[in-house]
Motif scaffolding. Structure first.
Motif, short mmCIF file in Angstrom:
data_model
loop_
_atom_site.label_atom_id
_atom_site.label_comp_id
_atom_site.label_asym_id
_atom_site.label_seq_id
_atom_site.Cartn_x
_atom_site.Cartn_y
_atom_site.Cartn_z
N GLY A 81 9.40 65.67 -68.34
CA GLY A 81 8.20 65.90 -67.57
C GLY A 81 8.07 64.95 -66.39
N GLY A 82 8.75 63.83 -66.45
CA GLY A 82 8.73 62.86 -65.37
C GLY A 82 9.88 63.02 -64.39
N PHE A 83 10.75 64.00 -64.62
CA PHE A 83 11.87 64.25 -63.71
C PHE A 83 11.39 65.02 -62.47
N SER A 84 12.02 64.75 -61.35
CA SER A 84 11.81 65.57 -60.16
C SER A 84 12.52 66.91 -60.36
N HIS A 85 12.25 67.86 -59.48
CA HIS A 85 12.92 69.17 -59.56
C HIS A 85 14.44 68.99 -59.47
N GLY A 86 14.89 68.17 -58.54
CA GLY A 86 16.32 67.92 -58.40
C GLY A 86 16.93 67.30 -59.63
N GLN A 87 16.22 66.36 -60.27
CA GLN A 87 16.72 65.74 -61.50
C GLN A 87 16.81 66.75 -62.65
N ARG A 88 15.83 67.67 -62.71
CA ARG A 88 15.86 68.70 -63.75
C ARG A 88 17.05 69.64 -63.56
N VAL A 89 17.36 69.97 -62.30
CA VAL A 89 18.52 70.80 -62.02
C VAL A 89 19.80 70.08 -62.46
N LYS A 90 19.89 68.78 -62.15
CA LYS A 90 21.06 68.01 -62.56
C LYS A 90 21.16 67.94 -64.08
N ALA A 91 20.02 67.78 -64.76
CA ALA A 91 20.01 67.73 -66.22
C ALA A 91 20.52 69.04 -66.81
N LEU A 92 20.08 70.14 -66.24
CA LEU A 92 20.53 71.46 -66.72
C LEU A 92 22.03 71.63 -66.51
N LEU A 93 22.53 71.21 -65.35
CA LEU A 93 23.96 71.28 -65.09
C LEU A 93 24.74 70.40 -66.06
N LEU A 94 24.22 69.22 -66.34
CA LEU A 94 24.87 68.32 -67.30
C LEU A 94 24.99 68.99 -68.66
N LEU A 95 23.92 69.63 -69.13
CA LEU A 95 23.93 70.26 -70.45
C LEU A 95 24.92 71.42 -70.50
N CYS A 96 25.15 72.06 -69.37
CA CYS A 96 26.16 73.13 -69.32
C CYS A 96 27.58 72.56 -69.24
N LEU A 97 27.78 71.61 -68.34
CA LEU A 97 29.12 71.09 -68.08
C LEU A 97 29.70 70.32 -69.26
N ALA A 98 28.86 69.56 -69.96
CA ALA A 98 29.36 68.72 -71.06
C ALA A 98 29.85 69.54 -72.25
N ARG A 99 29.56 70.83 -72.28
CA ARG A 99 30.11 71.71 -73.29
C ARG A 99 31.56 72.08 -72.98
N ARG A 100 32.02 71.72 -71.80
CA ARG A 100 33.36 72.05 -71.33
C ARG A 100 33.60 73.56 -71.31
#
Length: 294
Positions: A128-147
């Motif tokens: 909830g404290g993330f900026s929009h850009g940080q949330r996008v990066k977080a979502l990408l991280l959760l996808c990418l780290a699954r390889r």
């Protein structure tokens, strides 16, 4: 050549929209940019690739599996991120990482930690404290780290301010340089796609307008400025997408520039003053307005 996905003669009809006769392949390890205005059919195409929608006709193959029948096996190796996906704002990034790691056995924890650093995120911070850009990066991280073997990105930079958009694109480009991933990246913003893609695909009103290697595609287009009177029938030439006159100046947009074109134009009474490269956005608009395949 191994394909990450293959679409053959795809049609998908809705009450007010139809995806029509789309055939498209993505070789493994390539990044394809899917460009189209809102409502062009980009999300529909991505839904077909994830098995969230079934085609009315045609065949969908993803990572060697026919969809929708083989979607369970295919989804193990697909990462999907969309601008309208939501994370739990009351939970931390670390909570999300732990959740995804328990669901997907291919989760790579050291790689996830590396992405946290590269994306400059704080795992213990509540989203909830993330900026929009940080949330996008977080979502990408959760996808990418699954390889995932295939990464599908649906308008991930929509709604970002220019600084956040640049940060997300730079972070994503950095990751894609390090990893051989198959990626389909959809956007209505040609600048985003041009920065990341190996190949470009244009979609408009549910139809495929063009698909080609990015550099070869852009190199084939020219804005040609000529002196003279506009001859009749010039825009019927297959290599010319548009032609218009402004007084004695004629502007031609050529989709298949070649060294013989100036001489052919001279034979029609037109003297070429210059031939300039075209931006991808201008190419897209011209291809769509010309109504033909670019």
């Amino acid at each position: 050549m191994t394909l990450a996905f293959s679409l053959s003669g795809i049609a998908k009809r809705y009450p007010h929209f139809a995806l029509q006769d789309v055939s498209l392949d993505l070789p493994e390890g390539q990044v394809m940019g899917l460009v189209g205005v809102n409502g062009a059919g980009k999300t529909t195409l991505l839904r077909l690739l994830t098995g969230l929608a079934a085609p009315d006709s045609g065949e969908v193959q993803v990572l060697g599996h026919r969809l929708p029948e083989g979607q369970v096996d295919a989804k193990r190796d697909i990462g999907f991120a969309s601008e309208d996906m939501r994370l739990y704002r009351g939970q931390t990034l670390r909570w999300h990482m732990d959740l995804v790691s328990r669901i997907y056995p291919g989760w790579d924890e050291p790689y996830a930690d590396d992405l946290v650093k590269r994306f400059e995120l704080r795992p213990e911070q509540v989203l909830g404290g993330f900026s929009h850009g940080q949330r996008v990066k977080a979502l990408l991280l959760l996808c990418l780290a699954r390889r995932p073997r295939l990464l599908l990105l649906d308008e991930p930079t929509t709604g970002l301010d220019p600084v956040a958009r640049l940060e997300v694109l730079e972070a994503l480009a950095d990751v894609l340089r390090d990893e051989s991933r198959s990626v389909l990246f959809s956007s209505h913003n040609t600048h985003d796609v041009e920065q990341l893609a190996d190949s470009i695909t244009f979609l408009h009103k549910g139809r495929l307008v063009a698909s080609a290697d990015k550099h070869a595609f852009v190199d084939s287009w020219r804005r040609v400025v000529c002196q003279g009177a506009l001859p009749a029938g010039l825009d019927a030439w297959p290599e010319i997408a548009s032609a218009r006159a402004n007084g004695s100046v004629v502007e031609i947009k050529a989709r298949a520039w070649n060294d013989q074109l100036p001489a052919r134009l001279a034979a029609q009474g037109l003297q070429v003053q210059r031939a300039d490269p075209m931006a991808l956005e201008d190419i897209f608009v011209t291809a769509v307005r010309s109504g033909g395949v670019a």
